[in-house]
Write an enzyme that holds these catalytic residues in place. Structure first.
Site, PDB file in Angstrom:
ATOM      1  CD  GLU A   9      -2.822  -6.735   5.286  1.00 55.08           C
ATOM      2  OE1 GLU A   9      -3.490  -5.694   5.349  1.00 55.08           O
ATOM      3  OE2 GLU A   9      -1.968  -6.934   4.373  1.00 55.08           O
ATOM      4  CG  HIS A  18      -4.074  -4.021   2.665  1.00 51.24           C
ATOM      5  ND1 HIS A  18      -3.299  -3.652   3.737  1.00 51.24           N
ATOM      6  CD2 HIS A  18      -4.471  -2.869   2.081  1.00 51.24           C
ATOM      7  CE1 HIS A  18      -3.232  -2.331   3.810  1.00 51.24           C
ATOM      8  NE2 HIS A  18      -3.941  -1.832   2.806  1.00 51.24           N
ATOM      9  CB  CYS A  62      -0.974  -0.034   1.171  1.00 45.33           C
ATOM     10  SG  CYS A  62      -2.386   1.055   0.957  1.00 45.33           S
TER      11      CYS A  62
END
Length: 396
Positions: free
Chosen positions: A371, A369, A286
């Site tokens: 995760e 992202h 990001c």
């Protein structure tokens, strides 16, 4: 690192049923005024009005430091139906300034629930407005772009709010990363005992030493790095190259975060220094990805209304990943030097740069992202990719 956030105990009845509705108003800088009912903290909150298209994960959004300085419109029509719990927090406290919802659920029901959303927002000082036509508001933002606004539930008149909003600074040019970053270094080497996604990967006998630069890092990222076999030392956003190299890292991670990437001058300088280190793996997510792009000679620009949600398709080499995203800026692909940088993934909605890799060095970044707390998990393999680069470095 222990979870320190407090969550109110579950209530046996909705406290809002015992009090009269509290009027609230939302005012945008272009003059749009929407009225509804206040919840959360009583007060006035100014910030950039954006929207998130996720159908779950409202607590993760509210505690993600990348949302600092923003008033978040949730497109899912109801909030609060699953309550809140400390395990779903991405930081100790909420980062958003305000919440805009169609409806606040009068009942929370989840086996993981430890409290209700409304009192939790009160404790966090976050102002909310419900009863807003969020479909109309999102169309307004898509047509005109993200814009500064204010939510008020303390009786402030709309004309006064409009004056305040029009004096507020734009997100462009704001370095918010250093405001949300840790002040002191800390380590993260073990998985939290409960709540977090604990999908374990093949772990090395000796963990990989990773330095993570905290521009607004999410706990879920730290958890995934550990799950993939890393021992992480987190350093403040303003850390210089000497401070990073003093940790003798086998890899460096550049985190997500809020604000304009071009304003994070210390991070860009650090990334340029890291690019000069022989064979040192660097991974950015990001804001960290955007900082890498700037360090490589690229430019960034502000998107009209950004990408925020759990359902953004990104692709490259014939593969598509459904990704979680939260960003208002992007890298200008035409500005990257093609002899040094390959654009490996693009956002399949608007063709913006979604991932890049250095052609000669073990350096890469993804705009989304991996995760993905609360999901999806299509892109988790990028953590394995980072670990593989560090494992290769150990053998050379």
């Amino acid at each position: 690192m222990p979870l320190t956030a407090s969550v109110p105990s579950p209530s046996t009845a909705d406290p809002r049923r015992n009090s009269a509705p509290r009027p609230a108003v939302l005012v945008l800088a272009d003059g749009l005024v929407l009225r509804g009912t206040g919840f959360g903290a009583v007060g006035t909150a100014l910030g950039e009005v954006v929207f998130n298209t996720g159908m779950s994960g409202y607590q993760e959004v509210m505690t993600d430091p990348s949302y600092a300085g923003q008033l978040v419109t949730f497109t899912y029509p109801e909030l609060g139906n699953t309550g809140v719990n400390p395990e779903d927090q991405e930081a100790d406290h909420a980062s958003i300034r305000g919440v805009i919802a169609r409806q606040l659920s009068p009942v929370a029901s989840s086996w993981r629930q430890r409290g209700d959303l409304d009192p939790w927002l009160k404790a966090e000082g976050v102002v909310g407005i419900a009863g807003v036509d969020t479909r109309a508001l999102v169309r307004h933002l898509r047509d005109g772009g993200s814009i500064n606004g204010a939510i008020s539930s303390d009786g402030t008149e709309a004309v006064t709010l409009l004056e305040q909003v029009r004096r507020a600074p734009s997100m462009e040019g704001l370095n918010l990363a250093e405001r949300v970053s840790t002040e002191q270094p800390y380590g993260w080497e073990t998985l939290c005992p409960a709540g977090f996604d604990q999908r374990l990967q093949a772990r090395p006998e000796r963990p990989f030493r990773v330095v993570a630069i905290d521009f607004g890092i999410k706990r879920a990222i730290l958890e995934r790095l550990v799950a993939h076999g890393c021992a992480v030392t987190v350093l403040p956003a303003g850390s210089d190259l000497a401070a990073v190299l003093a940790q003798e890292p086998e890899g460096v991670f550049l985190s997500n975060g809020p604000g304009d990437p071009a304003a994070v001058s210390s991070g860009i300088t650090l990334a340029r220094g890291l690019l000069q280190q022989q064979n040192l793996p660097v991974f950015g997510i990001c804001l960290g990805h955007q900082i890498l792009g700037l360090a490589l000679g690229g430019r960034t620009f502000k998107l009209t209304f950004g990408h925020r949600g759990l359902n953004h398709p990104c692709g490259g080499s014939g593969l598509v990943e459904i990704t979680s995203q939260n960003h208002g800026f992007a890298i200008d692909g035409s500005s990257l030097p093609p002899d040094q940088v390959e654009v490996t993934h693009i956002n399949l909605n608007d063709r913006t740069v979604a991932a890049l890799a250095h052609r000669q060095r073990p350096v890469f970044g993804v705009q989304y992202h991996p995760e993905a707390s609360p999901g999806p998990h299509d892109a988790d393999h990028h953590f394995g990719r980072f670990v593989a680069l560090m494992a290769e470095r150990r053998t050379t």
